[in-house]
Write an enzyme that holds these catalytic residues in place. Structure first.
Site, PDB file in Angstrom:
ATOM      1  N   LYS A  14      -9.725  12.114   8.773  1.00 27.94           N
ATOM      2  CA  LYS A  14      -9.960  11.925   9.216  1.00 27.94           C
ATOM      3  C   LYS A  14      -9.713  13.034  11.076  1.00 27.94           C
ATOM      4  CE  LYS A  14      -6.243   8.396   7.958  1.00 27.94           C
ATOM      5  NZ  LYS A  14      -7.624   7.607   8.754  1.00 27.94           N
ATOM      6  N   ASP A  38      -2.800   9.604   4.228  1.00 27.12           N
ATOM      7  CA  ASP A  38      -3.773   8.975   4.043  1.00 27.12           C
ATOM      8  C   ASP A  38      -4.686  10.848   4.945  1.00 27.12           C
ATOM      9  OD1 ASP A  38      -6.252   8.484   4.511  1.00 27.12           O
ATOM     10  OD2 ASP A  38      -5.662   6.825   5.082  1.00 27.12           O
ATOM     11  N   LYS A  74       0.712  -0.919   0.054  1.00 26.02           N
ATOM     12  CA  LYS A  74       0.155   0.214  -0.265  1.00 26.02           C
ATOM     13  C   LYS A  74       0.566   0.733  -0.462  1.00 26.02           C
ATOM     14  CE  LYS A  74      -3.504   2.552   3.242  1.00 26.02           C
ATOM     15  NZ  LYS A  74      -4.180   2.604   4.217  1.00 26.02           N
ATOM     16  N   ASP A  97       1.690   6.260   5.779  1.00 24.94           N
ATOM     17  CA  ASP A  97       0.857   5.166   5.363  1.00 24.94           C
ATOM     18  C   ASP A  97       0.967   4.584   4.120  1.00 24.94           C
ATOM     19  OD1 ASP A  97      -1.644   4.084   5.860  1.00 24.94           O
ATOM     20  OD2 ASP A  97      -2.433   5.332   4.781  1.00 24.94           O
ATOM     21  N   ARG A 133      -7.638  -0.281   0.907  1.00 29.98           N
ATOM     22  CA  ARG A 133      -8.151  -1.417   0.360  1.00 29.98           C
ATOM     23  C   ARG A 133      -8.564  -1.492  -1.135  1.00 29.98           C
ATOM     24  NH1 ARG A 133     -13.325  -1.501   4.573  1.00 29.98           N
ATOM     25  NH2 ARG A 133     -11.429  -1.047   5.539  1.00 29.98           N
ATOM     26  N   GLU A 165      -9.521   3.878   2.626  1.00 33.37           N
ATOM     27  CA  GLU A 165      -9.256   3.851   0.681  1.00 33.37           C
ATOM     28  C   GLU A 165      -7.895   2.686   0.228  1.00 33.37           C
ATOM     29  OE1 GLU A 165      -7.538   5.528   3.204  1.00 33.37           O
ATOM     30  OE2 GLU A 165      -5.677   5.144   3.299  1.00 33.37           O
TER      31      GLU A 165
END
Ligand code: BES
Ligand code: ZN
Ligand code: ZN
Length: 493
Positions: A274, A267, A262, A284, A347, A345
């Site tokens: 968030k 993020d 990933k 991330d 996945r 996001e």
């Protein structure tokens, strides 16, 4: 860190510190050395009985004469109970003490043990040394001038044979790639962009002729119809990239491990912004850093395996054209996905990467690394990564490597019934379940995109960064997963 060796106690070079290991016994303490050591200068400490040689006991002595200004007595606990992990911890503890005292050059008398053997002893000690001897200073300026931090620069192993030294060399190589991954995780998000990751991948090709790198730009990603990667990228001012790196260490074999990472370079959560912990989100892309580290280590060690790394990368940001909750996007595989939450996001981009790998790259097995769910912190906390898999043989082999390297992982079940939590009325699947089994539903989402390929998923959300210096782990990026995977790949040969 430079490594040297010496076979005779009396012929050792000068250093800032000499370290002598001891076992704890019922009667007192025992020298844990494999060669004759002159302990005259520390006789008074030994006789005082103050030093018990328990694990983690460390006493500094300042002899009036002799080769070294300082001698450290290092306790290793009871001889019968010694393990590789105990060695890692004890020697990391020692290095931390050396760094506090700004000691650059140290000499270690290597302990001998019947149960562990020379190679295991060398592995435990050197992993402890190398893993903790790291700092990230690129973002410091003034404070560095006032009090320059220090790394241990030279370690001499006294009384270590050829096989042991070969292990130390190998550990040094692997840890160099662990540092490489940590640096990527610790770097500013605005520096470590998708384009930067692509550059790094291309540079590795220059460094290692055995690695071939292909980078898809946005146009190519559009052509390939990677709708989920493009959806996450909509709010960003950076283009997305899709990176493929191939290392063929055994061209005659069809066996082929594909590692997917990933690569979310930041993020924010997207429109589902968030509410907390955003300061960790420059990390991330730790999954991407991990798989880069693995292929780099495999190429340096010239492992006779075939490994391909696939990284989908973008940041997850906000602007008026950001992808939106409630909208539906079509994935590379063709399945449509309803966005329940733009913060799920990881996945999405992994789904496109996994499906691409299965369709075009012929994997024997697929293994992905991702800081995927905050729920990992709740389920397992910072001491273990989550492992999910559709294949028991693969999962068990990975768990074995997890034990060997003490990069702890715990398998979570992909409970079929939970697929219902991802049902969508408007699309083939939704990208979130609910609060229930958050890490598992993320795994089940990924499983929809890999068909029948043997696959394992490491959720490293709670292990890829550490909030404190812990044992042999530094604060921030840990580089978790690299040692585990190298152990696994070596066992494939
Ligand atoms: N990158 C986060 C997961 C994460 C959280 C990593 C904390 C490291 C530390 C991921 O993209 C995310 O935001 N996941 C959501 C999923 C939820 C919306 C279903 C989460 O875990 O809250
Ligand atoms: Zn997120
Ligand atoms: Zn994320």
């Amino acid at each position: 860190m430079k490594i040297s060796s010496s076979n005779q106690f009396n012929k050792r070079d000068h250093s800032d510190l000499l370290v002598i290991p001891f076992w704890k016994t019922k009667q007192g303490i025992n020298l844990a050395a494999s060669l004759k050591v002159d302990t005259l200068s520390i006789q008074s400490v030994i006789e005082s009985g103050d030093f018990k040689a328990k694990e983690g006991d460390l006493v500094f002595v300042y002899p009036e004469k002799g080769k070294e200004k300082r001698i450290a007595l290092l306790g290793l606990g009871e001889e019968e109970k010694i393990t590789v992990e105990k060695l890692r911890r004890s020697y990391a503890f020692l290095i931390k003490a050396c760094r506090q005292r700004k000691l650059k050059k140290i000499a270690l008398i290597v302990p001998k043990n019947k149960a562990l053997g020379e190679e295991e002893i060398a592995r435990g000690i050197s992993e402890g040394l190398f893993l903790i001897n790291y700092h990230y200073l690129l973002l410091k300026n003034d404070s560095i001038k006032e009090d320059p931090p220090l790394l241990v620069e030279t370690v001499t192993f006294i009384g270590l044979g050829k096989k042991g030294l070969a292990v130390v060399d190998k550990v040094a190589t692997i840890c160099d790639s662990v540092y490489f991954a940590r640096d990527l995780v610790n770097g500013n998000a605005d520096e470590i962009t998708p384009q930067y990751l692509a550059e790094i991948a291309k540079e590795l090709t220059k460094q290692f002729k055995t690695i071939k790198t292909t980078v898809f730009d946005k146009k190519r990603i559009e052509k390939e119809k990677m709708g989920l990667l493009l959806a996450v990228n909509r709010g960003s001012s950076h283009d997305p990239v899709f990176i493929i790196m191939e290392y063929k260490g055994n061209p005659r074999s069809k066996d082929h491990t594909i590692l997917v990472g990933k690569g979310i370079t930041y993020d924010t959560g997207g429109l589902n912004l968030k509410a907390s912990s955003m300061e960790y989100m420059k990390g991330d892309m730790a999954g991407a850093a991990t798989v880069f580290g693995i292929i780099r280590a495999a190429a340096t060690l010239k492992l006779k395996v075939n490994v391909t790394v696939v990284v989908a990368s973008t940041d997850n940001s906000i602007c008026s054209v950001s992808y939106k909750p409630g909208d539906v996007y079509r994935s590379f595989l063709g399945k449509t996905v309803e966005i329940g939450n733009t913060d799920a996001e990881g996945r999405l981009i992994l789904a496109d990467a996994l499906a691409y790998a299965v369709k075009n790259l012929h994997p024997t097995r697929l293994i992905d690394f991702a800081t995927l769910t905050g729920a990992m912190e709740i389920a397992l906390g910072p001491e273990a990564s989550g492992l999910m898999s559709n294949d028991d043989t693969l999962a068990n082999a990975l768990l074995e490597s997890s034990q060997t390297t003490f990069e702890r992982a715990w398998r979570l079940p992909l409970i079929e019934e939970y697929r219902d939590l991802l049902k969508s009325d408007i699309a083939d699947i939704r990208n979130i379940g609910g609060r229930s089994a958050g890490s598992i539903t993320a795994g089940i989402f990924l499983q929809e995109f890999i068909g029948k390929t043997p696959w394992a998923h490491f959720d490293i959300a709670s292990t890829a960064f550490s909030s404190e210096i812990k044992r042999y782990l530094p604060k921030y990026g840990t580089g978790v997963g690299i040692r585990l995977m190298i152990d696994y790949l070596e066992k494939l040969i």
